[in-house]
Structure formats: C-alpha cells, structure tokens
Design an enzyme around this catalytic site. Structure first.
Site, PDB file in Angstrom:
ATOM      1  N   CYS A   1      -4.660 -41.425  16.810  1.00 45.54           N
ATOM      2  CA  CYS A   1      -5.627 -40.677  17.636  1.00 45.54           C
ATOM      3  C   CYS A   1      -7.014 -41.327  17.624  1.00 45.54           C
ATOM      4  CB  CYS A   1      -5.737 -39.222  17.169  1.00 45.54           C
ATOM      5  SG  CYS A   1      -4.199 -38.281  17.330  1.00 45.54           S
ATOM      6  N   ARG A   2      -7.743 -41.165  16.516  1.00 40.80           N
ATOM      7  CA  ARG A   2      -9.157 -41.560  16.524  1.00 40.80           C
ATOM      8  C   ARG A   2      -9.378 -43.070  16.481  1.00 40.80           C
ATOM      9  NH1 ARG A   2     -10.509 -37.952  11.513  1.00 40.80           N
ATOM     10  NH2 ARG A   2      -8.334 -38.553  11.142  1.00 40.80           N
ATOM     11  N   SER A   3      -8.740 -43.770  15.521  1.00 41.65           N
ATOM     12  CA  SER A   3      -9.033 -45.220  15.426  1.00 41.65           C
ATOM     13  C   SER A   3      -8.487 -46.028  16.605  1.00 41.65           C
ATOM     14  CB  SER A   3      -8.610 -45.807  14.073  1.00 41.65           C
ATOM     15  OG  SER A   3      -7.229 -45.706  13.847  1.00 41.65           O
TER      16      SER A   3
ATOM     17  N   CYS B   1      -8.542 -44.539  10.617  1.00 42.09           N
ATOM     18  CA  CYS B   1      -8.435 -43.075  10.503  1.00 42.09           C
ATOM     19  C   CYS B   1      -7.226 -42.763   9.625  1.00 42.09           C
ATOM     20  CB  CYS B   1      -8.361 -42.416  11.879  1.00 42.09           C
ATOM     21  SG  CYS B   1      -6.935 -42.911  12.874  1.00 42.09           S
TER      22      CYS B   1
ATOM     23  N   ASP C   1     -10.720 -34.707  13.358  1.00 43.02           N
ATOM     24  CA  ASP C   1      -9.306 -34.996  13.622  1.00 43.02           C
ATOM     25  C   ASP C   1      -8.796 -34.067  14.731  1.00 43.02           C
ATOM     26  OD1 ASP C   1      -6.583 -35.325  13.540  1.00 43.02           O
ATOM     27  OD2 ASP C   1      -6.410 -35.093  11.363  1.00 43.02           O
TER      28      ASP C   1
ATOM     29  N   ASN D   1      -3.717 -43.453  12.524  1.00 45.67           N
ATOM     30  CA  ASN D   1      -3.840 -44.580  13.472  1.00 45.67           C
ATOM     31  C   ASN D   1      -3.119 -44.279  14.795  1.00 45.67           C
ATOM     32  OD1 ASN D   1      -2.968 -48.140  13.582  1.00 45.67           O
ATOM     33  ND2 ASN D   1      -4.776 -47.140  14.368  1.00 45.67           N
TER      34      ASN D   1
HETATM   35  P1  4NP Z   1      -5.661 -39.729  13.459  1.00 44.68           P
HETATM   36  O1  4NP Z   1      -5.006 -38.275  13.660  1.00 44.68           O
HETATM   37  O2  4NP Z   1      -5.934 -39.873  11.977  1.00 44.68           O
HETATM   38  O3  4NP Z   1      -6.903 -39.647  14.270  1.00 44.68           O
HETATM   39  O4  4NP Z   1      -4.643 -40.717  13.972  1.00 44.68           O
HETATM   40  C1  4NP Z   1      -3.892 -37.838  12.943  1.00 44.68           C
HETATM   41  C2  4NP Z   1      -2.635 -38.205  13.326  1.00 44.68           C
HETATM   42  C3  4NP Z   1      -1.533 -37.733  12.641  1.00 44.68           C
HETATM   43  C4  4NP Z   1      -1.713 -36.897  11.557  1.00 44.68           C
HETATM   44  C5  4NP Z   1      -2.982 -36.552  11.156  1.00 44.68           C
HETATM   45  C6  4NP Z   1      -4.079 -37.018  11.848  1.00 44.68           C
HETATM   46  N1  4NP Z   1      -0.576 -36.400  10.873  1.00 44.68           N
HETATM   47  O5  4NP Z   1      -0.768 -35.586   9.965  1.00 44.68           O
HETATM   48  O6  4NP Z   1       0.559 -36.802  11.181  1.00 44.68           O
END
Ligand code: 4NP
Length: 159
Positions: A13-15, A8, A125, A11
C-alpha cells in the site's frame, strides 16, 4: 547516483505508492539516470505480490501506474545499497533501526520529515480502512515526494 528505498509493513500500500510517485516525478524531471527508487516491507506476508488493488486504483486515478511493482521484504544488504531509507511510520522505522548495521552512513528516517504537514508525521496504514485512507496516503505521499525531490536535486547540484 542517489538511491532511495521506501519502507512500510506489507509493501503493498504505502511504500509502493511512494515508489511509483517518486519514479514518475523523477522521470518528468529527466532525473531517472541519477535517482534510483525501490520499496520494500518489514513484513513478508505479501512477498511477490502486486500492490493492493485499492492502492493501484487510487494511484491510477491520479495518473500513476503501480501495477508493475512487486512486494519484497527489506534485506540487510539494502543498507549497503541505499542512500536514503525512508519509513512510512514510526513502527517500521523502529524495525529498520533494529536491522541497521553500525556502519550505515546513509539517511534512515521518516519519509514525512520531507513533507510540510503539521498534522501527520507518519503515513497512516490504509489496509483495514475505507477509500478515504488511500486518498490520504496519496495526498501525504505526493506532498512529501516533492519535498524529497527538492532536497535530492539540491544535493545533486551541490556535489
Ligand atoms: P502497507 O499496508 O504496510 O502500507 O503495505 C499493509 C498491508 C498489509 C498488511 C498491513 C499493512 N497486512 O497486515 O497484511
């Protein structure tokens, strides 16, 4: 051995959710000697950090422990190592396609292509939203992880 990398943006939340859930499913089916799982982000903001506290809490409520995972960024050498590189959304798939060496012979695609949701092809997201977003991530990931595992099990038995 089959190696799967979930990707993602951050790294956190989703992955990691997909990583922890597939690890648990694989463990329950005693396939942990045959399927290896990892996750990474296309961005580097959260490298070295544990998953987001909201991600850890939502997963824990469904019986998955994500607290031991630590964020890392995708590396070019991941393409030498992983048979499946599965992106959580189209933007991250594009970033991976730009990194992909020409000789990569594995599977690079969207994770939810292994699920059966008609409504979602991408895992939204949840980072800037409320709790519902984290529950939706879990719903989509649990379902697609079952589909992915069925696909992997089929390939393990036919090879
Ligand atoms: P992820 O979510 O891609 O599912 O881990 C996010 C985590 C942090 C951010 C964006 C999406 N950020 O902008 O910091």
């Amino acid at each position: 051995m089959v190696k799967v990398l979930f990707v993602c943006l951050g790294n956190i939340c989703r992955s990691p959710t997909a990583d922890g859930i597939l690890r648990e499913l694989v463990k329950r089916e005693k396939l942990d000697q045959q399927v290896q799982i990892d996750s990474a982000g296309t961005g580097d903001w959260h490298v070295g950090k544990a998953p987001d506290v909201r991600t850890i809490a939502a997963a824990k409520r469904r019986g998955y422990d994500l607290s031991f995972l630590r964020a890392r960024q995708v590396l070019i050498k991941d393409f030498d190592e992983f048979d499946y590189i599965l992106a959580m959304d189209a933007a991250n798939l594009c970033a991976l396609q730009a990194l992909k060496p020409d000789h990569y012979a594995g599977y690079l695609g969207l994770f939810l292509d292994f699920g059966s949701s008609k409504q979602y092809r991408e895992v939204p997201d949840p980072y800037y939203g409320g709790n519902d977003g984290f529950e939706l991530v879990l719903d989509l990931v649990e379902e697609a992880a079952q589909g992915l595992l069925a696909h992997i099990r089929h390939n393990l038995h036919s090879s």
